[in-house]
Design an enzyme around this catalytic site. Sequence first.
Site, PDB file in Angstrom:
ATOM      1  N   THR A 182      -2.274  25.804  13.595  1.00 21.44           N
ATOM      2  CA  THR A 182      -2.651  25.800  15.009  1.00 21.44           C
ATOM      3  C   THR A 182      -3.797  26.779  15.244  1.00 21.44           C
ATOM      4  O   THR A 182      -4.781  26.457  15.916  1.00 21.44           O
ATOM      5  CB  THR A 182      -1.432  26.190  15.877  1.00 21.44           C
ATOM      6  OG1 THR A 182      -0.434  25.176  15.718  1.00 21.44           O
ATOM      7  CG2 THR A 182      -1.795  26.311  17.344  1.00 21.44           C
ATOM      8  N   GLN A 193      -1.313  17.574   6.874  1.00 27.36           N
ATOM      9  CA  GLN A 193      -0.339  16.653   6.278  1.00 27.36           C
ATOM     10  C   GLN A 193      -0.861  16.048   4.972  1.00 27.36           C
ATOM     11  O   GLN A 193      -0.085  15.692   4.088  1.00 27.36           O
ATOM     12  CB  GLN A 193       0.010  15.530   7.263  1.00 27.36           C
ATOM     13  CG  GLN A 193       0.717  16.006   8.532  1.00 27.36           C
ATOM     14  CD  GLN A 193       2.146  16.462   8.294  1.00 27.36           C
ATOM     15  OE1 GLN A 193       2.783  16.118   7.297  1.00 27.36           O
ATOM     16  NE2 GLN A 193       2.670  17.259   9.206  1.00 27.36           N
ATOM     17  N   SER A 211      -2.346  24.162   5.912  1.00 25.32           N
ATOM     18  CA  SER A 211      -1.157  24.909   6.309  1.00 25.32           C
ATOM     19  C   SER A 211      -0.280  25.187   5.097  1.00 25.32           C
ATOM     20  O   SER A 211      -0.155  24.351   4.202  1.00 25.32           O
ATOM     21  CB  SER A 211      -0.374  24.087   7.330  1.00 25.32           C
ATOM     22  OG  SER A 211       0.911  24.628   7.496  1.00 25.32           O
ATOM     23  N   THR A 261      -4.882  42.533  10.396  1.00 26.82           N
ATOM     24  CA  THR A 261      -4.490  42.778   9.002  1.00 26.82           C
ATOM     25  C   THR A 261      -3.890  41.516   8.397  1.00 26.82           C
ATOM     26  O   THR A 261      -3.023  40.881   8.998  1.00 26.82           O
ATOM     27  CB  THR A 261      -3.468  43.944   8.937  1.00 26.82           C
ATOM     28  OG1 THR A 261      -4.078  45.084   9.532  1.00 26.82           O
ATOM     29  CG2 THR A 261      -3.065  44.252   7.515  1.00 26.82           C
ATOM     30  N   CYS A 269       7.044  18.756  17.659  1.00 26.97           N
ATOM     31  CA  CYS A 269       6.825  19.247  19.031  1.00 26.97           C
ATOM     32  C   CYS A 269       7.215  18.161  20.026  1.00 26.97           C
ATOM     33  O   CYS A 269       7.912  18.422  20.996  1.00 26.97           O
ATOM     34  CB  CYS A 269       5.376  19.614  19.255  1.00 26.97           C
ATOM     35  SG  CYS A 269       4.663  20.469  17.869  1.00 26.97           S
ATOM     36  N   ASN A 322       0.395  13.171  11.473  1.00 27.27           N
ATOM     37  CA  ASN A 322       1.704  13.773  11.250  1.00 27.27           C
ATOM     38  C   ASN A 322       2.858  12.870  11.653  1.00 27.27           C
ATOM     39  O   ASN A 322       3.966  13.017  11.157  1.00 27.27           O
ATOM     40  CB  ASN A 322       1.810  15.118  11.975  1.00 27.27           C
ATOM     41  CG  ASN A 322       1.232  15.089  13.367  1.00 27.27           C
ATOM     42  OD1 ASN A 322       0.060  14.740  13.555  1.00 27.27           O
ATOM     43  ND2 ASN A 322       2.036  15.411  14.342  1.00 27.27           N
TER      44      ASN A 322
END
Length: 454
Positions: free
Chosen positions: A72, A230, A250, A318, A406, A165
């Site tokens: 995201t 994906q 991801s 960081t 979601c 997705n």
Amino acid sequence: MNRIYLDYASATPLDPRVASAMEPYLRAKFGNPSSLHREGQEAMAALDKSRETVMNLIGAKFNEVIFTSSATEANNLALRGTVKQIKNLKIKNQNDKSKFKDFKPRIIVSAIEHESILETAADLERDGVEVVRVPVDRRGLVDLEKFKKALNENTILVSIMYANNETGVVQNISEISKIIRNFRNSKSQIPNNKQISNSNDKNQKNGLRFGAWDLVINKGYPLFHTDAVQAFQYLDCNVDALGVDLMTLSSQKIYGPKGAGALYVRNLKSQIPNNKQISNSNNKKNSNLDLELGAWDLSSVKPMMTGGGQEFELRSGTENIPAIVGFAKAAELLSNSRELESRRVGKLRDYLWAKIKKSVPAVRLNGDAAKRLPNNLNVYFPGTSAEEMLIRLDMDGVAISAGSACAARSLEPSHVLMAMGFNEERAKGSVRFTLGRSTTKIEIDKLIKILRRR
Ligand code: PLP
């Protein structure tokens, strides 16, 4: 009761080998990579090694891999960062009375993107960016003719996902990048690098005037971003083969930990004339170009967050070393097993589909039958509510999804299925099975028995 997990597109379990690779960085090796002492350098070495792994896997350069906290965030950086860079360039060139003075940037996205793209685009739209949402056909493939028509000289970015997705449908990314390249090349009125170095001010004699703004807007744009979250598990994501300038990855979808993602950001330096080429051009009137082009020395995006300037100044904060180390380990493992695993889950998925069709003849497949990820089966059971089916299967020990993770939390029909032209009933009555590394034929047979009992 052993659970049957068939929701790998939402989350994958942590591979034990990934957990082992992360372990030292969760405990003993806790240094901050920005620190100059040994502990810091140890963390920096792990960060560098992780970056090299991801970079090699996608054919990128070292400073083109920007680690983020999630996909995201990477998607936000791709969209917001591109717009921010354009605005920055516009401000720097406000004395340039070119035709781009009243420039309104355009972004093109597909109608089936993940919410992290669609909602970001909508937010940018509220800030004055023009957003074009390109439709898809009934198979879930982007309408390339409509896409071509949407490209105009104000287009700064195209964002089209590699694999969806919800349906697993795979877009023809290299074909889309070819269209974008042809479009870029068709903007021939602006001199290219060679013309500039050879020009000896010829452009001024011809009465042509160009600034950094014109050069960049005309030669490097639109940029092409793909969300490969994906796809990464199953498809080659070499950035040159795909022809993309920005790409989102991801960790948590490839058996890595949550808390790590990456944005590939192509270094645009090679595409535009560098300072030296411009000073050599004797184009004195444009000597302030040196300054203006400085903004482009590193990349095509500007950071969203200000702070310590980590990740080549594009993502301050960081670095989450344990998660990044885990992400890289997961990526390395994936590269060794991709083809074999694709074939294995592909066979199981086809077996499941054949059995479902046999027991429920009215069932329908959502998405192109061939151009899709091997682990995805998105199906419509007429007369069924997806939520109801999900809950009942959950009680029977099976985890599946209605639409994306979601979307599953809301009762809204899937925007992906609606965009494919299906009615609300089908969009609300479809479920997604996504298979993964631990899926076995025994599990699939059990699932089929459960489905038959319904
Ligand atoms: N893009 C795609 C295609 C996804 O499937 C997802 C998550 O499901 C994301 C982006 C967002 O990932 P995250 O929630 O990890 O930030």
